[in-house]
Design a protein around this motif. Structure first.
Motif, mmCIF file in Angstrom:
data_model
loop_
_atom_site.group_PDB
_atom_site.id
_atom_site.type_symbol
_atom_site.label_atom_id
_atom_site.label_comp_id
_atom_site.label_asym_id
_atom_site.label_seq_id
_atom_site.Cartn_x
_atom_site.Cartn_y
_atom_site.Cartn_z
ATOM 1 N N PRO A 221 -18.775 -26.645 23.195
ATOM 2 C CA PRO A 221 -19.009 -27.945 22.531
ATOM 3 C C PRO A 221 -19.534 -28.963 23.538
ATOM 4 O O PRO A 221 -19.075 -29.022 24.685
ATOM 5 C CB PRO A 221 -17.620 -28.332 22.025
ATOM 6 N N ILE A 222 -20.504 -29.774 23.132
ATOM 7 C CA ILE A 222 -21.096 -30.768 24.035
ATOM 8 C C ILE A 222 -20.047 -31.770 24.493
ATOM 9 O O ILE A 222 -19.964 -32.120 25.680
ATOM 10 C CB ILE A 222 -22.280 -31.471 23.331
ATOM 11 N N LEU A 223 -19.240 -32.248 23.572
ATOM 12 C CA LEU A 223 -18.094 -33.090 23.921
ATOM 13 C C LEU A 223 -16.829 -32.291 23.642
ATOM 14 O O LEU A 223 -16.773 -31.534 22.670
ATOM 15 C CB LEU A 223 -18.094 -34.379 23.087
ATOM 16 N N LEU A 224 -15.832 -32.454 24.494
ATOM 17 C CA LEU A 224 -14.599 -31.700 24.298
ATOM 18 C C LEU A 224 -13.928 -32.144 23.007
ATOM 19 O O LEU A 224 -13.620 -33.333 22.841
ATOM 20 C CB LEU A 224 -13.646 -31.918 25.477
ATOM 21 N N PRO A 225 -13.685 -31.232 22.078
ATOM 22 C CA PRO A 225 -13.016 -31.621 20.834
ATOM 23 C C PRO A 225 -11.602 -32.121 21.098
ATOM 24 O O PRO A 225 -10.960 -31.725 22.075
ATOM 25 C CB PRO A 225 -12.986 -30.318 20.026
ATOM 26 N N ALA B 92 -25.894 -35.693 19.814
ATOM 27 C CA ALA B 92 -26.142 -34.267 20.053
ATOM 28 C C ALA B 92 -24.935 -33.438 19.616
ATOM 29 O O ALA B 92 -25.082 -32.357 19.022
ATOM 30 C CB ALA B 92 -26.448 -34.035 21.529
ATOM 31 N N TYR B 93 -23.734 -33.946 19.901
ATOM 32 C CA TYR B 93 -22.499 -33.266 19.493
ATOM 33 C C TYR B 93 -22.404 -33.187 17.970
ATOM 34 O O TYR B 93 -22.008 -32.154 17.403
ATOM 35 C CB TYR B 93 -21.317 -34.029 20.076
ATOM 36 N N LEU B 94 -22.805 -34.253 17.299
ATOM 37 C CA LEU B 94 -22.802 -34.281 15.836
ATOM 38 C C LEU B 94 -23.696 -33.179 15.272
ATOM 39 O O LEU B 94 -23.284 -32.419 14.384
ATOM 40 C CB LEU B 94 -23.269 -35.659 15.352
ATOM 41 N N HIS B 95 -24.915 -33.068 15.792
ATOM 42 C CA HIS B 95 -25.844 -32.060 15.266
ATOM 43 C C HIS B 95 -25.412 -30.650 15.659
ATOM 44 O O HIS B 95 -25.648 -29.704 14.898
ATOM 45 C CB HIS B 95 -27.258 -32.359 15.750
ATOM 46 N N GLU B 96 -24.786 -30.509 16.820
ATOM 47 C CA GLU B 96 -24.254 -29.198 17.190
ATOM 48 C C GLU B 96 -23.165 -28.772 16.219
ATOM 49 O O GLU B 96 -23.113 -27.617 15.789
ATOM 50 C CB GLU B 96 -23.702 -29.246 18.616
ATOM 51 N N ARG B 97 -22.276 -29.703 15.866
ATOM 52 C CA ARG B 97 -21.207 -29.387 14.913
ATOM 53 C C ARG B 97 -21.784 -28.984 13.558
ATOM 54 O O ARG B 97 -21.216 -28.154 12.845
ATOM 55 C CB ARG B 97 -20.285 -30.596 14.747
ATOM 56 N N LYS B 98 -22.911 -29.569 13.183
ATOM 57 C CA LYS B 98 -23.532 -29.263 11.895
ATOM 58 C C LYS B 98 -24.381 -28.001 11.937
ATOM 59 O O LYS B 98 -24.914 -27.579 10.912
ATOM 60 C CB LYS B 98 -24.413 -30.441 11.442
ATOM 61 N N GLY B 99 -24.519 -27.398 13.119
ATOM 62 C CA GLY B 99 -25.336 -26.198 13.244
ATOM 63 C C GLY B 99 -26.816 -26.481 13.358
ATOM 64 O O GLY B 99 -27.637 -25.561 13.254
ATOM 65 N N TYR C 19 -29.118 -26.863 15.755
ATOM 66 C CA TYR C 19 -29.209 -26.665 17.203
ATOM 67 C C TYR C 19 -30.494 -27.227 17.807
ATOM 68 O O TYR C 19 -30.492 -27.702 18.943
ATOM 69 C CB TYR C 19 -29.067 -25.181 17.523
ATOM 70 N N ALA C 20 -31.590 -27.159 17.074
ATOM 71 C CA ALA C 20 -32.855 -27.675 17.605
ATOM 72 C C ALA C 20 -32.760 -29.183 17.850
ATOM 73 O O ALA C 20 -33.192 -29.697 18.897
ATOM 74 C CB ALA C 20 -33.996 -27.357 16.650
ATOM 75 N N THR C 21 -32.194 -29.907 16.896
ATOM 76 C CA THR C 21 -32.022 -31.359 17.068
ATOM 77 C C THR C 21 -31.040 -31.650 18.189
ATOM 78 O O THR C 21 -31.264 -32.554 19.008
ATOM 79 C CB THR C 21 -31.519 -31.983 15.751
ATOM 80 N N ALA C 22 -29.954 -30.891 18.238
ATOM 81 C CA ALA C 22 -28.927 -31.123 19.265
ATOM 82 C C ALA C 22 -29.492 -30.961 20.667
ATOM 83 O O ALA C 22 -29.280 -31.813 21.549
ATOM 84 C CB ALA C 22 -27.756 -30.165 19.049
ATOM 85 N N ARG D 64 -22.186 -28.496 33.207
ATOM 86 C CA ARG D 64 -21.691 -27.955 31.940
ATOM 87 C C ARG D 64 -22.686 -28.216 30.809
ATOM 88 O O ARG D 64 -22.933 -27.343 29.964
ATOM 89 C CB ARG D 64 -20.338 -28.591 31.618
ATOM 90 N N LEU D 65 -23.276 -29.416 30.784
ATOM 91 C CA LEU D 65 -24.227 -29.750 29.726
ATOM 92 C C LEU D 65 -25.515 -28.935 29.857
ATOM 93 O O LEU D 65 -26.116 -28.544 28.849
ATOM 94 C CB LEU D 65 -24.532 -31.247 29.747
ATOM 95 N N HIS D 66 -25.961 -28.659 31.090
ATOM 96 C CA HIS D 66 -27.124 -27.790 31.271
ATOM 97 C C HIS D 66 -26.816 -26.376 30.765
ATOM 98 O O HIS D 66 -27.673 -25.719 30.161
ATOM 99 C CB HIS D 66 -27.523 -27.735 32.745
ATOM 100 N N LEU D 67 -25.596 -25.914 30.995
ATOM 101 C CA LEU D 67 -25.193 -24.591 30.507
ATOM 102 C C LEU D 67 -25.241 -24.547 28.985
ATOM 103 O O LEU D 67 -25.711 -23.569 28.379
ATOM 104 C CB LEU D 67 -23.792 -24.266 31.009
ATOM 105 N N ILE D 68 -24.766 -25.618 28.354
ATOM 106 C CA ILE D 68 -24.783 -25.690 26.886
ATOM 107 C C ILE D 68 -26.220 -25.740 26.365
ATOM 108 O O ILE D 68 -26.558 -25.091 25.360
ATOM 109 C CB ILE D 68 -23.981 -26.916 26.408
ATOM 110 N N ALA D 69 -27.079 -26.508 27.062
ATOM 111 C CA ALA D 69 -28.484 -26.562 26.644
ATOM 112 C C ALA D 69 -29.113 -25.174 26.707
ATOM 113 O O ALA D 69 -29.881 -24.783 25.817
ATOM 114 C CB ALA D 69 -29.256 -27.538 27.532
ATOM 115 N N GLY D 70 -28.778 -24.411 27.752
ATOM 116 C CA GLY D 70 -29.280 -23.044 27.841
ATOM 117 C C GLY D 70 -28.783 -22.188 26.689
ATOM 118 O O GLY D 70 -29.548 -21.408 26.103
ATOM 119 N N GLN D 71 -27.509 -22.325 26.339
ATOM 120 C CA GLN D 71 -26.969 -21.562 25.206
ATOM 121 C C GLN D 71 -27.682 -21.925 23.907
ATOM 122 O O GLN D 71 -27.976 -21.055 23.081
ATOM 123 C CB GLN D 71 -25.472 -21.836 25.068
ATOM 124 N N LEU D 72 -27.963 -23.215 23.728
ATOM 125 C CA LEU D 72 -28.636 -23.655 22.505
ATOM 126 C C LEU D 72 -30.045 -23.079 22.425
ATOM 127 O O LEU D 72 -30.486 -22.625 21.357
ATOM 128 C CB LEU D 72 -28.675 -25.184 22.452
#
Length: 747
Positions: A75-79, A194-201, A203-206, A225-233
């Motif tokens: 998650p982009i922001l820790l839930p 970005a976290y909002l759009h990630e939660r909604k699935g 991914y392109a917008t996030a 950590r955020l670069h790692l998440i961007a790579g996953q997306l």
């Protein structure tokens, strides 16, 4: 000094008056410079700074104590986590108290809006979302500083996201998008959106918003950590080249060791998708280096998993399964990777090998260890249910075929076959006992530190003690349920007079030219002799075991009839499972053909004809199943379904209306037999027309008049099944309910 004041009483009065005026001017409601300066100073250092530092310290503790699952998208922001928050809850409560001093005692302070934002932030961390939302709304409505109001709106958007209220979160985001935000608020706004759009699935917008955030961030663990998440997306969006760029940025952002380790692994996986053969070739050296690095002693399972993933993507399925198996063996006490490895093996057996029995075993093991909140859990559970049915039908066919064959043997041949089965069971029991003793000896000598460690020790998979092997446990549970059914935990649960619909399913292997001993499962639990017979010696005990096996064989005509009925039903359901659930028409066709060959009088023949026609059509093959259906069962709903698509392209509404009128006139004239024949002929001719459901319901009524109640009920069931979108469906269901009532009540 006091003597001086006694000599000058007017001076003393002047001093007291000045002090009183000063105290009055320091009221929290005063707008005078001295008062505001005093409250600004006191509010800032006696409340705001303390509360801010406590909240930041709590956030840092939560960040450091987070448990990252690198097998899933981070998650982009820790839930907000109700469990983790317990460790910092006292700090947050104290921070709220400190920040609350400002609105209580320093109303004219410039830190008032900041204090409310701190209170909202602390309540958000505590999962007190309704109150957090109210606080942020208050600041936005009553606040005097635009930057503080923007901060509150960013917090409000985050609170809405945590509450899964995405509509309101997007409304706030749309407003903030038009506002002139400062650098800090811009950064937080981008991250929250970005976290909002990630939660909604989305991914392109996030990831697009996340890319715009990096210029506002400093190097460090958070940015890595955020670069790692961007790579996953980007990996999820099938853009491996961009994913690799971000994984490299992780290494340039002062990451932790785990972050750099996973960035390297993910980069190798993404290189495997880019077609960069040079880098893929270099990955072998990287893997060797990782496996030999002592710092990776507890991460070897991740390395082997990645090696398996690359082999699977290259189409080398067997090598992939081998590496996945090594990953499971190397897992040690940290089993977080294991369910995902089981899942990948299950997918290979399901998608690449079409070995659904083995796929089920691995899916069962994955499901037993996978967190229920995992995104894969629901889909895996649905697939597991399908495979459970598959194994059940295959086992039923195999079992009853074997038992029917055994029933045809001569007494001497049958006795010899059962002796072989019992011998195999005894040898299997001895092997298990020897293995148990071996594990105990290794544990006592210190080679295995704990019982749990035996599962992931240097033992090979076939050497592991069954109770510590998830795959073996899953197989055992399946075999037990198939052989004995769902039995309660009680004494004497294996007695032969226990009712179990699947009692005969202990036979797991078809004969098909194999040894007769294979017709009964050698790994099934042995029937223990009664205590009263124990004195009779081993021969008596063996005789009782053989009798228990004999009891499963269908010698009587009635038992053989029931066995054949089970096989017929299993073939029918297995064919439908292949066709609809597994999407394997090539396997469905021989299954249905076997059903028709073995049971030519099956009641499911019209539907089987129709499904054979559809399966061949799906494979692009020509067949005569449609012609057979129309020739043998022209008046069934399946015959009408075959002509529906073609009829929809013709202009036949007027002709159907004419035919319907003629049928209805015959109905009114009480010429029911002729009306029914005309209706069925018209339905076959004009299938697919808009009035088809109307004519079909009239046919149902005519069937009831001509053929009786049972045929009427069947026709109603067919109408409900074949016309789910018809406007006449409520009327048909009313007719169904009336038909199901007792005869006396209908009168």
């Amino acid at each position: 000094m006091f003597r001086y004041f006694r000599n000058s009483p007017y001076l003393l009065l002047t001093v007291f008056v000045s002090l009183a005026v000063g105290l009055v001017s320091c009221s929290q409601y005063s707008t005078k410079p001295i008062s505001k300066g005093y409250h600004n100073l006191t509010a800032h250092f006696n409340a705001y700074v303390i509360a801010r530092d406590q909240i930041e310290e709590a956030e840092l503790i939560l960040f450091k104590s987070r448990q990252e699952n690198y097998n899933q998208l981070l998650p982009i922001l820790l839930p907000v986590d109700s469990m983790l928050i317990q460790t910092v809850k006292p700090q947050l409560d104290d921070a709220i108290k400190k920040a609350s001093l400002i609105p209580e005692r320093h109303q004219n302070s410039k830190w008032l809006d900041n204090a409310y934002n701190l209170i909202g932030r602390a309540r958000l961390l505590k999962q007190d979302l309704p109150n957090a939302i109210e606080v942020f709304k208050y600041v936005n409505t009553k606040g005097t500083n635009e930057n503080d109001k923007h901060t509150a709106l960013v917090g409000l958007m985050r609170a809405y996201v945590e509450a899964s209220d995405y509509t309101n979160a997007l409304n706030v985001a749309e407003y903030l998008r038009t506002q002139p935000l400062n650098k800090g608020n811009t950064r937080d706004f981008y991250l929250t959106k970005a976290y909002l759009h990630e939660r909604k699935g989305e991914y392109a917008t996030a990831v697009g918003i996340l890319d715009a955030t990096f210029p506002f961030l400093k190097k460090g663990e958070t940015t890595a950590r955020l670069h790692l998440i961007a790579g996953q997306l980007y990996d999820l969006l099938a853009q491996p080249a961009k994913a690799v760029d971000h994984y490299r940025q992780v290494l340039a952002s002062r990451p932790t060791y785990d972050q750099s380790f996973y960035a390297n692994l993910f980069a190798i996986q993404s290189n495997g998708l880019t077609g960069d053969e040079k880098r893929v070739a270099q990955s072998t050296e990287t893997f060797d280096r990782m496996l030999n690095d002592r710092k990776n002693a507890d991460l070897k399972d991740k390395v082997y998993f990645t090696m398996g993933l690359l082999e699977a993507r290259s189409g080398r399925v067997d090598k992939a399964i081998n590496f996945y198996s090594q990953s499971i063996q190397a897992a040690g006490s940290n089993t977080s990777q294991v369910p995902y490895t089981y899942l990948e093996i299950g997918r290979l057996y399901f998608d690449k090998k079409a070995d659904y029995a083995k796929a089920k075993v691995y899916y069962d093991s994955a499901l037993a260890l996978l967190p229920q909140q995992s995104p894969e859990y629901a889909a895996l559970l649905a697939r597991k249910k399908t495979l459970d049915e598959f194994v059940q039908y295959k086992t039923t066919i195999r079992t009853d075929d074997s038992l029917l064959h055994l029933a045809q043997l001569s007494p001497a041949a049958l006795d010899k076959a059962l002796d072989n089965v019992l011998k195999q069971r005894e040898e299997a029991d001895k092997a298990q006992a020897a293995l148990a003793q071996q594990i105990v000896e290794r544990a006592s000598s210190g080679n295995i530190s704990t019982v749990a460690g035996a599962t992931n020790s240097d033992l090979q998979p076939d050497q592991r003690w069954v109770l510590y092997n998830p795959i073996a446990l899953s197989q055992g549970r399946q075999e037990f349920s198939v052989r004995w059914g769902n039995r309660p935990v009680e004494d004497n649960w294996r007695r032969s007079n226990k009712e179990s619909s699947e009692a005969v399913a202990g036979v797991n292997n078809p004969l098909n030219g194999e040894s007769l001993a294979n017709s009964v499962n050698p790994n099934a639990p042995l029937q223990q002799p009664d205590a009263t017979n124990a004195s009779a010696g081993p021969a008596s005990g063996r005789r009782s075991q053989k009798d228990a096996l004999m009891a499963q064989i269908p010698f009587s005509p009635d038992a053989q009839l029931k066995a054949n009925q089970r096989i017929e039903n299993a073939l029918y359901k297995l064919g439908k499972l292949y066709k609809f659930e597994l999407n394997q028409p090539a396997d469905a066709i021989p299954t249905f053909e076997q059903l028709l060959t073995r049971y030519p009088n099956t009641l499911q023949k019209p539907e089987v004809y129709y499904l054979l026609h559809l399966s061949n059509e799906q494979l692009g093959k020509t067949s005569n199943w449609k012609d057979k259906l129309l020739a043998e069962y022209p008046n069934t709903s399946y015959a009408r379904l075959t002509g529906r698509a073609a009829a929809q392209t013709t202009d036949s509404e007027a002709q159907l209306q004419k035919a319907y009128t003629a049928v209805y006139e015959l109905y009114k004239a009480n010429n029911m037999t002729e009306a029914l024949a005309r209706a069925e002929s018209a339905l076959s001719t004009f299938a697919g027309s808009q009035l088809e459901d109307k004519l079909a319901l009239l046919r149902v009524i005519l069937v009831g008049k001509v053929q009786g109640v049972e045929a009427y009920r069947q026709a109603l069931n067919e109408f409900v099944r074949d016309y789910p979108a018809s406007q006449l469906l409520p009327r048909a269901k009313e007719m169904q309910a009336a038909a199901d009532q007792p005869t006396a009540k209908r009168k």
